[in-house]
Design a protein around this motif. Sequence first.
Motif: not given
Length: 326
Positions: A210-213, A216, A286
């Motif tokens: 759930d990373y801001q990529t 995710g 991230i």
Amino acid sequence: MKILVVGGAGYIGSHMVKFLMQQACNITVLDNLSTGHADAVPAALLHKGDLADVDSLDALFTQHQFDAVMHFASFSLVGESITDPARYYRNNVSNTQNLLDTMINHGVYQFIFSSSAAIFGEPEYLPIDEEHPKNPLNPYGRSKWMVEQMLEDYDRAYGLKSISLRYFNAAGADSDGSLGERHNPETHLIPLLLQVAAGQRDNVTIFGHDYQTVDGTCIRDYIHVHDLCVAHWRALNFLQMHKQSEQFNLGNGSGFSVQQVVDACRTISGIEISTTYGNKRVGDPISLIADSKKAKRLLTWQPKYTSLHEIIAHAWCWHQQQLEHK
């Protein structure tokens, strides 16, 4: 040239030894084989020994009269460095100082150091250039940064010239499949995935989705081991020509997400590799992407294998050869 390759039986070190042999260099490998493999280098080149043994080190330098030293002998497991920092400071810092002192005592003033992007810590901006603030998050990263600072002091005081090469994510294998990545325990993503494809483990845990990529998963910069070897060779040539200490960041310059790596491994191997999701790991940024413009400019270095699929294809070739030889 007579070159001592310390840690030359390990992953990157053994690839470097093969590359240097192709350049017709006179090589001696020093390795205690705690993580290296004797069969990764020609037996005639291997001297089993430890940087903690100062008398043995002195005898080796007396016998061979080296022109330069390349250092690949650091411990590199982040998690282990947190639970057992003494082991990391002893080997990565104190033992490296033993080596530097022996070099100076024997008039050897050219040193290529295998450093790490771990010296930077959480990125304040991307891509990460050489001037980025140094704020390592763990004893492993701190040990590398300590050695870099030590090298600056040794240059000023004793004239020892060095180049520190800060890798991002070393990956891949020799293109003919004769050398590859084998750690015990294995912690690197690509070989872990390919071990699943080879039937050597059941699955791989992806830490955080759930990373801001885009997908995710976190993003990393993968640099082929052959390109690292070329950079070391260019660094040594630079050192001989300019007699000037430098630091260089080495990466592809583009990032690939964990999910992209998983998908590429599935495509290359033709096997549906099982993965599971776990919690994010503390201290995992991230995104980590290198700015390698300085190396390209001063070393005239350019990564050859920039395709993720090509990097993984070489690694998979090695894994398949290992299965055939069992």
